[in-house]
Design a protein around this motif. Sequence first.
Motif, mmCIF file in Angstrom:
data_model
loop_
_atom_site.group_PDB
_atom_site.id
_atom_site.type_symbol
_atom_site.label_atom_id
_atom_site.label_comp_id
_atom_site.label_asym_id
_atom_site.label_seq_id
_atom_site.Cartn_x
_atom_site.Cartn_y
_atom_site.Cartn_z
ATOM 1 N N PHE A 97 62.701 70.732 22.539
ATOM 2 C CA PHE A 97 61.666 71.710 23.162
ATOM 3 C C PHE A 97 62.739 72.808 24.095
ATOM 4 C CE2 PHE A 97 59.753 68.064 22.352
ATOM 5 C CZ PHE A 97 58.328 68.666 21.626
ATOM 6 N N THR A 98 62.520 74.243 24.093
ATOM 7 C CA THR A 98 63.062 75.080 25.393
ATOM 8 C C THR A 98 62.853 74.493 27.064
ATOM 9 O OG1 THR A 98 61.171 76.119 25.894
ATOM 10 C CG2 THR A 98 62.693 76.891 23.467
ATOM 11 N N ILE A 99 61.893 73.705 27.437
ATOM 12 C CA ILE A 99 61.549 73.011 28.229
ATOM 13 C C ILE A 99 63.430 72.009 28.625
ATOM 14 C CG2 ILE A 99 60.139 71.435 27.617
ATOM 15 C CD1 ILE A 99 60.809 73.166 31.375
ATOM 16 N N THR A 100 63.352 71.458 27.537
ATOM 17 C CA THR A 100 64.025 69.677 27.554
ATOM 18 C C THR A 100 65.124 70.659 28.145
ATOM 19 O OG1 THR A 100 63.254 69.417 25.586
ATOM 20 C CG2 THR A 100 65.158 68.006 26.307
ATOM 21 N N VAL A 101 65.966 72.007 27.452
ATOM 22 C CA VAL A 101 67.255 72.624 27.649
ATOM 23 C C VAL A 101 67.578 72.343 29.410
ATOM 24 C CG1 VAL A 101 68.788 74.244 27.354
ATOM 25 C CG2 VAL A 101 67.764 73.360 25.130
ATOM 26 N N LEU A 102 66.187 73.994 29.582
ATOM 27 C CA LEU A 102 66.512 73.975 30.762
ATOM 28 C C LEU A 102 66.475 72.851 32.508
ATOM 29 C CD1 LEU A 102 63.880 77.116 31.990
ATOM 30 C CD2 LEU A 102 64.110 74.795 33.765
ATOM 31 N N ALA A 142 61.596 81.468 26.460
ATOM 32 C CA ALA A 142 61.520 81.592 25.293
ATOM 33 C C ALA A 142 63.090 82.242 24.428
ATOM 34 C CB ALA A 142 61.031 82.707 24.363
ATOM 35 N N GLN A 143 64.124 82.875 26.108
ATOM 36 C CA GLN A 143 65.709 83.418 25.453
ATOM 37 C C GLN A 143 66.080 81.922 25.276
ATOM 38 O OE1 GLN A 143 66.432 86.582 25.812
ATOM 39 N NE2 GLN A 143 68.442 85.888 25.308
ATOM 40 N N ILE A 144 66.055 80.611 25.622
ATOM 41 C CA ILE A 144 66.395 79.591 24.961
ATOM 42 C C ILE A 144 66.482 79.716 23.826
ATOM 43 C CG2 ILE A 144 66.652 77.172 24.862
ATOM 44 C CD1 ILE A 144 66.023 77.401 27.983
ATOM 45 N N VAL A 202 78.546 73.212 25.930
ATOM 46 C CA VAL A 202 77.474 72.248 25.979
ATOM 47 C C VAL A 202 76.906 72.505 24.856
ATOM 48 C CG1 VAL A 202 77.221 72.160 28.562
ATOM 49 C CG2 VAL A 202 75.989 73.553 27.204
ATOM 50 N N GLU A 203 76.455 70.532 24.796
ATOM 51 C CA GLU A 203 75.538 70.504 23.329
ATOM 52 C C GLU A 203 74.438 69.457 24.164
ATOM 53 O OE1 GLU A 203 76.253 72.092 20.603
ATOM 54 O OE2 GLU A 203 78.200 72.286 20.689
ATOM 55 N N LEU A 204 73.361 70.329 24.200
ATOM 56 C CA LEU A 204 71.868 69.789 25.094
ATOM 57 C C LEU A 204 71.254 69.473 23.656
ATOM 58 C CD1 LEU A 204 72.339 72.594 28.130
ATOM 59 C CD2 LEU A 204 73.555 70.254 27.852
ATOM 60 N N TYR A 205 70.369 68.606 24.016
ATOM 61 C CA TYR A 205 69.351 68.284 23.868
ATOM 62 C C TYR A 205 68.512 69.320 23.411
ATOM 63 C CZ TYR A 205 66.745 64.908 20.732
ATOM 64 O OH TYR A 205 65.996 64.286 19.957
ATOM 65 N N ASP A 206 67.585 69.492 22.615
ATOM 66 C CA ASP A 206 66.693 70.617 22.825
ATOM 67 C C ASP A 206 65.587 70.721 21.786
ATOM 68 O OD1 ASP A 206 68.633 71.123 20.169
ATOM 69 O OD2 ASP A 206 67.969 73.827 20.194
ATOM 70 N N GLN A 252 74.421 74.118 22.185
ATOM 71 C CA GLN A 252 73.668 73.938 21.394
ATOM 72 C C GLN A 252 74.079 75.236 20.159
ATOM 73 O OE1 GLN A 252 72.640 72.742 24.458
ATOM 74 N NE2 GLN A 252 71.249 74.760 24.527
ATOM 75 N N THR A 253 75.635 75.410 20.085
ATOM 76 C CA THR A 253 76.473 75.587 19.226
ATOM 77 C C THR A 253 76.121 75.636 17.323
ATOM 78 O OG1 THR A 253 78.226 74.633 19.229
ATOM 79 C CG2 THR A 253 77.903 76.564 20.628
ATOM 80 N N THR A 254 76.151 74.288 17.133
ATOM 81 C CA THR A 254 75.603 74.793 15.865
ATOM 82 C C THR A 254 73.779 75.469 15.013
ATOM 83 O OG1 THR A 254 73.745 72.366 16.193
ATOM 84 C CG2 THR A 254 75.991 72.538 15.766
ATOM 85 N N GLY A 255 73.239 75.217 16.477
ATOM 86 C CA GLY A 255 71.740 76.104 16.102
ATOM 87 C C GLY A 255 70.824 75.185 16.725
ATOM 88 N N GLY A 256 71.219 74.032 16.849
ATOM 89 C CA GLY A 256 70.357 72.431 17.732
ATOM 90 C C GLY A 256 69.331 72.099 16.859
#
Length: 390
Positions: A289-294, A169-171, A283-287, A326-330
């Motif tokens: 879902f939160t698990i995708t980022v982790l 959830a923190q993500i 980093v700009e990680l595909y999000d 995820q600096t745009t808000g992803g």
Amino acid sequence: MNHSIRGAAAVVGVADEVSSSGVIDVPLRELEARVITAALSDAGLSLRDVDGLCTCTGGTLMQSVELAEYLGITPRFTDATQTGGASYGLYIEHAAAAIAAGLAETIVIVYASTPRASRKRGEKGLGVFATPERLEWETPFGVMLPISAYALAANRHMATYGTTAEQLAQIAVDTRRWAALNPRAHLRDLITVDDVLGSGFLAEPVHKLECCLVTDGAAAVVVTSAERARDLARPPAYVLGAASAASHAMITQMPDLTVTPGSVSGPAAFEAAAVTPNQIDVVELYDSFTITVLLALEDLGFCKKGEGGPFVADGVLAPGGDLPGQTTGGGLAYTHPGAFGAFLLVEATRQLRGDCGDRQVRNAQTALAHGTGGVLSATSTVILGTEATL
């Protein structure tokens, strides 16, 4: 490994189009043309300069050729490889290689999709996940895609490594903090871990606020040779390294639900770029879902496998964190038209230029954009820098 693309090409123009309502009700070709024109203008170029085109928008057999015809150009190099949200980083890899080999000089990469407007018009499609194999072997057993696939991965990671719902959830919380700084983001209200956990399950253990948006949008990226980039309108973001990988199509065929193809594309991109994870500024990680980022953080080497939960627990990805992400808000809060990979490249470039206003990461010299496609099926990792060599 052949590192011939390192510093040979650069991103010189970017643009994206989003809507606060989530709806952009214009014909798809018009939207593609608008965002391409904006990206070329950003670079100080025009369609006359373009000799390469990459896109997989539209789902037709000859997407790149059809779009080229619409634009009135005859490119020497085209690519319509479809790996979902990983396609656009893959296009960077292919474009840089083509430029290094002398097959093209200026290549445009574009994505556009209007799922919300299409739904509003009553249009229906079969869906990208309605393949014969899935309809036979997964759908009858209650698999609801894509969310069920990511729920399986989250469940396995939690069971294997003790990852908690609060850590995941923190993500979402950290991503929303970035969105609050972005006036173009679709969702800007701050949320808490309790808000995420109280938003209800869509597929346990994935909560509603851990799922990406469904919006309309478009993004375009212009890539050219490093030599030409030096004389254009905006500071170039040099392609230091890029790599792609895939491991499966159906989630039931994923070799390990806790290991994505990023474990292949990530190390390969870092080797090509001759940098390490601790040298990446943003980093700009595909999000999706939160698990995708982790999973991406682990597979890319920012933390060890199984340690993603504790790694993200204290806001490492948030504004002011040690690894701004995820600096745009992803895809969770900025926009997500169905494949977010092109938007990752746009934001990574803007961060390296210093164009991001309140969400700007200070002194950003390197940026990583990591796309994920399908059901954790394919990945592409791109490392950009403000200098051709670091």
